[in-house]
Design a protein around this motif. Structure first.
Motif, mmCIF file in Angstrom:
data_model
loop_
_atom_site.group_PDB
_atom_site.id
_atom_site.type_symbol
_atom_site.label_atom_id
_atom_site.label_comp_id
_atom_site.label_asym_id
_atom_site.label_seq_id
_atom_site.Cartn_x
_atom_site.Cartn_y
_atom_site.Cartn_z
ATOM 1 N N THR A 7 -43.464 8.522 3.528
ATOM 2 C CA THR A 7 -44.107 8.300 4.815
ATOM 3 C C THR A 7 -44.259 9.637 5.515
ATOM 4 N N ARG A 8 -45.230 9.717 6.344
ATOM 5 C CA ARG A 8 -45.474 10.945 7.087
ATOM 6 C C ARG A 8 -44.262 11.288 7.940
ATOM 7 N N VAL A 9 -44.168 12.538 8.245
ATOM 8 C CA VAL A 9 -43.114 12.928 9.156
ATOM 9 C C VAL A 9 -43.700 13.694 10.319
ATOM 10 N N ARG A 10 -43.355 13.237 11.450
ATOM 11 C CA ARG A 10 -43.746 13.957 12.668
ATOM 12 C C ARG A 10 -42.517 14.084 13.508
ATOM 13 N N THR A 11 -42.439 15.140 14.220
ATOM 14 C CA THR A 11 -41.298 15.258 15.100
ATOM 15 C C THR A 11 -41.792 15.353 16.523
ATOM 16 N N SER A 12 -41.061 14.724 17.369
ATOM 17 C CA SER A 12 -41.498 14.720 18.757
ATOM 18 C C SER A 12 -41.147 16.033 19.421
ATOM 19 N N GLU A 13 -41.683 16.221 20.557
ATOM 20 C CA GLU A 13 -41.414 17.436 21.305
ATOM 21 C C GLU A 13 -39.927 17.578 21.552
ATOM 22 N N ASP A 14 -39.272 16.430 21.689
ATOM 23 C CA ASP A 14 -37.847 16.475 22.017
ATOM 24 C C ASP A 14 -37.016 16.968 20.864
ATOM 25 N N GLU A 15 -37.535 16.768 19.655
ATOM 26 C CA GLU A 15 -36.739 17.176 18.511
ATOM 27 C C GLU A 15 -36.847 18.660 18.245
ATOM 28 N N CYS A 183 -32.457 3.591 23.185
ATOM 29 C CA CYS A 183 -31.041 3.811 23.477
ATOM 30 C C CYS A 183 -30.286 4.246 22.228
ATOM 31 N N VAL A 184 -30.576 3.601 21.121
ATOM 32 C CA VAL A 184 -29.911 3.969 19.874
ATOM 33 C C VAL A 184 -30.261 5.400 19.507
ATOM 34 N N TYR A 185 -31.539 5.715 19.639
ATOM 35 C CA TYR A 185 -32.001 7.065 19.321
ATOM 36 C C TYR A 185 -31.270 8.095 20.178
ATOM 37 N N ALA A 186 -31.224 7.832 21.469
ATOM 38 C CA ALA A 186 -30.569 8.750 22.389
ATOM 39 C C ALA A 186 -29.081 8.862 22.078
ATOM 40 N N ALA A 187 -28.448 7.736 21.838
ATOM 41 C CA ALA A 187 -27.004 7.733 21.594
ATOM 42 C C ALA A 187 -26.669 8.508 20.331
ATOM 43 N N ALA A 188 -27.484 8.319 19.299
ATOM 44 C CA ALA A 188 -27.231 9.009 18.038
ATOM 45 C C ALA A 188 -27.327 10.513 18.237
ATOM 46 N N ARG A 189 -28.311 10.917 19.021
ATOM 47 C CA ARG A 189 -28.467 12.351 19.254
ATOM 48 C C ARG A 189 -27.332 12.904 20.080
ATOM 49 N N GLN A 190 -26.915 12.137 21.078
ATOM 50 C CA GLN A 190 -25.826 12.620 21.924
ATOM 51 C C GLN A 190 -24.529 12.747 21.143
ATOM 52 N N ALA A 191 -24.371 11.877 20.161
ATOM 53 C CA ALA A 191 -23.131 11.880 19.402
ATOM 54 C C ALA A 191 -23.160 12.923 18.294
ATOM 55 N N VAL A 193 -25.019 12.925 15.669
ATOM 56 C CA VAL A 193 -25.409 12.391 14.366
ATOM 57 C C VAL A 193 -26.852 11.880 14.463
ATOM 58 N N PRO A 194 -27.769 12.786 14.710
ATOM 59 C CA PRO A 194 -29.136 12.369 15.008
ATOM 60 C C PRO A 194 -29.833 11.708 13.823
ATOM 61 N N ARG A 195 -30.689 10.797 14.149
ATOM 62 C CA ARG A 195 -31.607 10.250 13.146
ATOM 63 C C ARG A 195 -33.006 10.596 13.623
ATOM 64 N N SER A 196 -33.907 10.847 12.690
ATOM 65 C CA SER A 196 -35.256 11.217 13.092
ATOM 66 C C SER A 196 -35.977 9.997 13.660
ATOM 67 N N LEU A 197 -37.011 10.267 14.395
ATOM 68 C CA LEU A 197 -37.774 9.166 14.977
ATOM 69 C C LEU A 197 -38.289 8.237 13.888
ATOM 70 N N ASP A 198 -38.628 8.805 12.755
ATOM 71 C CA ASP A 198 -39.137 7.972 11.672
ATOM 72 C C ASP A 198 -38.070 7.019 11.164
ATOM 73 N N GLU A 199 -36.872 7.554 10.989
ATOM 74 C CA GLU A 199 -35.782 6.699 10.522
ATOM 75 C C GLU A 199 -35.524 5.581 11.511
ATOM 76 N N VAL A 226 -29.759 15.253 26.995
ATOM 77 C CA VAL A 226 -29.794 15.285 25.536
ATOM 78 C C VAL A 226 -30.227 16.666 25.095
ATOM 79 N N LYS A 227 -29.316 17.329 24.423
ATOM 80 C CA LYS A 227 -29.635 18.664 23.950
ATOM 81 C C LYS A 227 -30.602 18.570 22.773
ATOM 82 N N PRO A 228 -31.392 19.626 22.562
ATOM 83 C CA PRO A 228 -32.272 19.623 21.397
ATOM 84 C C PRO A 228 -31.444 19.437 20.141
ATOM 85 N N ALA A 229 -31.967 18.708 19.199
ATOM 86 C CA ALA A 229 -31.212 18.404 17.990
ATOM 87 C C ALA A 229 -30.808 19.688 17.272
ATOM 88 N N ASP A 230 -29.574 19.738 16.862
ATOM 89 C CA ASP A 230 -29.069 20.892 16.135
ATOM 90 C C ASP A 230 -29.302 20.661 14.647
#
Length: 322
Positions: A7-15, A183-191, A193-199, A226-230
């Motif tokens: 599947t295509r991958v795009r990343t949002s501005e936030d990532e 919320c899940v997306y945000a929580a994962a990033r805050q913790a 253990v980020p998951r990409s928007l696609d996932e 939410v800090k930029p994903a590391d």
DNA sequence: ATGGTTTTTACTGCGTC
DNA sequence: GACGCGGTAAAAACCAT
């Protein structure tokens, strides 16, 4: 050449990594990630094992129990409150079995009474629309978190965020699924253990675009930080997905850190960077991987891996000369 | 809407097992 | 010859203006 059906991958501005700022959660020795070891009451570095803080409070029981019976005898408290249940697990539950406290069956009068009590108790519990809303949302959050293999604390965080969104009346005009997903997306990033928007979109009932939109909205309205994903936080997942050694994983982290120093990473997708680092690290430690394999687990095109890992190695080299 | 940047798709050439 | 890898050009997606 239709072998690539990814599947295509795009990343949002936030990532996107914009600027490096915070370093408060890093090890002073090697700038590795710090983790809490509850059992020993210590804060230690994930990478070098340096103990940063000790003697914090152990919230566990002071007694030991060797089986369930003993535990039930010694324990003086009930289950901890949790935000993953719509009433924090505090409301009354009436057993569905028609037995009394001793396990004896109930008489027919008693049974009818219990039926009525159950009915009203249930009605009371999910009284108004908010409660029902929350109940459904938490179900969704739980489902998605499991599907993504996210730990308990992420679920907890996601639940808290959702509660706040509900409190602030952010829901009207938005779907429950959409907000739960965000919320899940945000929580994962805050913790961390980020998951990409696609996932995320993969396990959600909502389109990726809407998730991104809702996510931005929620973050803005709630003033979530939410800090930029590391990129480093993706490394363990990719490495284990490819069955690489710890050494390679460590190597990959190092590469990323160097890249950060050099500022090579600005504006690039963190996922791509992480994937490239993992690939490069595998090469450097003579472990067998292919670009195709990395591209598979990271969901990133091979071209991007190539581009990034050249940059990584360049940064590494110029650092060696300096 | 538009332009600039990054990522993806598709394809080609090279070396190796 | 299939495979892994590298490079390129054009398209698509994204972000900012």
């Amino acid at each position: 050449m239709t072998e690539n059906t990814r599947t295509r991958v795009r990343t949002s501005e936030d990532e996107r990594e914009t600027e490096r700022s915070d370093e408060s959660l890093s090890c002073p020795e090697c700038s590795g990630r710090l983790v809490n070891d509850e059992e020993h009451g210590e804060t230690v570095c994930e990478d070098c094992g340096l103990v940063v803080e000790e003697g914090s409070v152990d919230r566990g029981p002071e007694w030991r129990a060797f089986d369930a019976q003993e535990k039930s005898q010694k324990s003086r408290v009930g289950a901890p409150t949790t935000n993953t249940m719509h009433d924090k697990g505090l409301s009354t539950n009436i057993d569905w079995r028609d037995k009394d406290a001793y396990g004896n069956s109930l008489g027919s009068r008693q049974r009818e009474k219990m039926q009525r009590l159950r009915k009203w108790n249930e009605r009371f519990r999910t009284r108004d629309s908010k409660e029902r809303n929350l109940k459904q949302a938490l179900g969704e959050i739980d489902r998605m978190a499991s599907a993504l293999g996210l730990p308990e604390n992420v679920r907890e965080t996601a639940s808290v965020i959702y509660r706040r969104a509900l409190e602030e009346d952010l829901l009207p005009g938005r779907s429950i699924e959409g907000v739960s997903t965000a919320c899940v997306y945000a929580a994962a990033r805050q913790a961390g253990v980020p998951r990409s928007l696609d996932e995320i979109a993969e396990v959600s009932r909502v389109e990726k675009n809407e998730v991104a939109r809702t996510y931005r909205y929620v973050v803005r309205e709630l003033g979530l930080e939410v800090k930029p994903a590391d990129p480093e936080s993706y490394v363990p997942r990719f490495a284990s997905g490819l069955g690489l050694s710890d050494e390679a994983e460590h190597r990959a982290r190092k590469l990323l850190r160097n890249a950060k120093e050099k500022g090579v990473h600005s504006g690039k997708s963190p996922v791509g960077l992480a994937a490239a680092a993992v690939y490069a690290a595998a090469l450097l430690t003579n472990e067998k991987t292919t670009q195709a394999a990395v591209s598979e687990v990271a969901d990133i095109s091979e071209v991007t891996i190539r581009n990034r890992y050249h940059e990584l190695l360049e940064a590494e080299e110029s650092l060696g000369l300096a």
